[in-house]
Design a protein around this motif. Sequence first.
Motif, PDB file in Angstrom:
ATOM      1  N   ARG A 101       0.860  -1.194   0.000  1.00  0.00           N
ATOM      2  CA  ARG A 101       0.000   0.000   0.000  1.00  0.00           C
ATOM      3  C   ARG A 101       0.893   1.238   0.000  1.00  0.00           C
ATOM      4  NH1 ARG A 101      -3.344  -2.145   5.232  1.00  0.00           N
ATOM      5  NH2 ARG A 101      -4.363  -3.919   4.231  1.00  0.00           N
ATOM      6  N   ARG A 109       3.888  14.816  -6.337  1.00  0.00           N
ATOM      7  CA  ARG A 109       3.503  13.774  -7.308  1.00  0.00           C
ATOM      8  C   ARG A 109       4.036  14.081  -8.709  1.00  0.00           C
ATOM      9  NH1 ARG A 109      -2.467  11.951  -5.506  1.00  0.00           N
ATOM     10  NH2 ARG A 109      -1.839  11.471  -3.379  1.00  0.00           N
ATOM     11  N   GLY A 114       6.674   8.221  -6.257  1.00  0.00           N
ATOM     12  CA  GLY A 114       5.802   7.044  -6.178  1.00  0.00           C
ATOM     13  C   GLY A 114       6.464   5.818  -6.797  1.00  0.00           C
TER      14      GLY A 114
HETATM   15  C1  LIG Z   1       0.163   6.249  -6.978  1.00  0.00           C
HETATM   16  C2  LIG Z   1       1.038   7.327  -6.451  1.00  0.00           C
HETATM   17  C3  LIG Z   1       1.785   6.793  -5.212  1.00  0.00           C
HETATM   18  C4  LIG Z   1       2.062   7.722  -7.515  1.00  0.00           C
HETATM   19  O1  LIG Z   1       2.916   8.699  -6.972  1.00  0.00           O
HETATM   20  P1  LIG Z   1       3.793   9.685  -7.905  1.00  0.00           P
HETATM   21  O2  LIG Z   1       4.887  10.209  -7.053  1.00  0.00           O
HETATM   22  O3  LIG Z   1       2.926  10.661  -8.587  1.00  0.00           O
HETATM   23  O4  LIG Z   1       4.367   8.659  -8.974  1.00  0.00           O
HETATM   24  P2  LIG Z   1       5.457   8.931 -10.086  1.00  0.00           P
HETATM   25  O5  LIG Z   1       5.784  10.387 -10.198  1.00  0.00           O
HETATM   26  O6  LIG Z   1       6.581   8.014  -9.824  1.00  0.00           O
HETATM   27  O7  LIG Z   1       4.680   8.521 -11.395  1.00  0.00           O
HETATM   28  C5  LIG Z   1       4.493   7.178 -11.708  1.00  0.00           C
HETATM   29  C6  LIG Z   1       3.850   7.030 -13.048  1.00  0.00           C
HETATM   30  O8  LIG Z   1       2.511   7.455 -12.979  1.00  0.00           O
HETATM   31  C7  LIG Z   1       2.247   8.390 -14.002  1.00  0.00           C
HETATM   32  N1  LIG Z   1       1.338   9.372 -13.448  1.00  0.00           N
HETATM   33  C8  LIG Z   1       1.577  10.196 -12.413  1.00  0.00           C
HETATM   34  N2  LIG Z   1       0.478  10.926 -12.149  1.00  0.00           N
HETATM   35  C9  LIG Z   1      -0.444  10.552 -13.047  1.00  0.00           C
HETATM   36  C10 LIG Z   1      -1.775  10.931 -13.306  1.00  0.00           C
HETATM   37  N3  LIG Z   1      -2.387  11.863 -12.568  1.00  0.00           N
HETATM   38  N4  LIG Z   1      -2.437  10.326 -14.304  1.00  0.00           N
HETATM   39  C11 LIG Z   1      -1.821   9.383 -15.037  1.00  0.00           C
HETATM   40  N5  LIG Z   1      -0.571   8.952 -14.835  1.00  0.00           N
HETATM   41  C12 LIG Z   1       0.109   9.547 -13.858  1.00  0.00           C
HETATM   42  C13 LIG Z   1       3.561   9.001 -14.349  1.00  0.00           C
HETATM   43  O9  LIG Z   1       3.536   9.430 -15.696  1.00  0.00           O
HETATM   44  C14 LIG Z   1       4.516   7.876 -14.113  1.00  0.00           C
HETATM   45  O10 LIG Z   1       4.674   7.072 -15.222  1.00  0.00           O
HETATM   46  P3  LIG Z   1       5.974   7.247 -16.161  1.00  0.00           P
HETATM   47  O11 LIG Z   1       7.156   7.184 -15.248  1.00  0.00           O
HETATM   48  O12 LIG Z   1       5.870   6.074 -17.071  1.00  0.00           O
HETATM   49  O13 LIG Z   1       5.807   8.563 -16.794  1.00  0.00           O
HETATM   50  C15 LIG Z   1       0.221   8.592  -6.065  1.00  0.00           C
HETATM   51  O14 LIG Z   1      -0.514   9.004  -7.183  1.00  0.00           O
HETATM   52  C16 LIG Z   1      -0.739   8.379  -4.908  1.00  0.00           C
HETATM   53  O15 LIG Z   1      -0.358   8.538  -3.753  1.00  0.00           O
HETATM   54  N6  LIG Z   1      -2.020   8.016  -5.181  1.00  0.00           N
HETATM   55  C17 LIG Z   1      -3.041   7.844  -4.157  1.00  0.00           C
HETATM   56  C18 LIG Z   1      -2.867   6.567  -3.383  1.00  0.00           C
HETATM   57  C19 LIG Z   1      -3.108   5.323  -4.204  1.00  0.00           C
HETATM   58  O16 LIG Z   1      -4.118   5.152  -4.848  1.00  0.00           O
HETATM   59  N7  LIG Z   1      -2.135   4.419  -4.164  1.00  0.00           N
HETATM   60  C20 LIG Z   1      -2.231   3.203  -4.925  1.00  0.00           C
HETATM   61  C21 LIG Z   1      -2.338   2.031  -4.064  1.00  0.00           C
HETATM   62  S1  LIG Z   1      -0.792   1.182  -3.894  1.00  0.00           S
END
Ligand SMILES: CC(C)(COP(=O)(O)OP(=O)(O)OC[C@H]1O[C@@H](n2cnc3c(N)ncnc32)[C@H](O)[C@@H]1OP(=O)(O)O)[C@@H](O)C(=O)NCCC(=O)NCCS
Length: 198
Positions: A101, A109, A114
Amino acid sequence: MSSETRTYPRRVQTEAGEIEFRLMSQADEAAVLDFAQKLPVHDLLFLPRNISEPKVLSAWIKEIERGAITSILAMKGGRVVGCGTLVRDPWSWSPHVGEIRNVVSSDVRGQGVGRALSQETFALALSAGLEKLVVQMTVDQSGAIAIFEGLGFKAEALLRDHVKDKDGKTHDIVVLGHNVAQVRAQLEAYGVPGAVQH
Ligand SMILES: CC(C)(COP(=O)(O)OP(=O)(O)OC[C@H]1O[C@@H](n2cnc3c(N)ncnc32)[C@H](O)[C@@H]1OP(=O)(O)O)[C@@H](O)C(=O)NCCC(=O)NCCS
């Protein structure tokens, strides 16, 4: 400090700057509550309990102390910007399964935090010797789905109208799974069994 065979703290470079990963402990309760309370509520729907509630957070800390949960904090300049958790239940019929999780603070972000956190929790799960991993999220978390598919996870289930937000609106949950026992066997076949342990 160490967890299984992975040692912490460890540092990674991201577009958001240097991020330090370290194990979460009781001393982090207030900082994690502050982090959780700043997250959009929609982003917490994938979790079984609302971690922005102090009671839920206290129960989580107890689980960490009991050893059922391992949580890693992503720190940037002394501030919590992400949290990755590995949940196991050795007394269930799924002692070989772990659930990951992850959640990252909205203001950092899209800068690779992430992805780095997911790679870290994935490596932690591999070093813990688990055979299968699962991860679940609301279907609109395209970033999370992209990250975990990139790590080899595949969709296993869609739970329709499975969670309800504070306004009473339901959302679908997708469950992705990964047979990591196979990955470990492949790494060993390539002669790199230590690759996931350091
Ligand atoms: C999932 C999460 C942890 C990703 O965090 P993050 O720091 O934005 O992730 P990253 O910057 O490493 O991006 C990861 C990928 O997602 C993509 N991405 C980031 N934000 C996005 C968005 N809003 N829509 C689509 N893709 C997205 C990026 O393009 C990247 O892919 P790439 O490296 O191929 O370009 C964050 O969005 C979050 O906390 N979400 C809410 C909690 C959740 O639902 N967690 C999932 C359960 S494990």
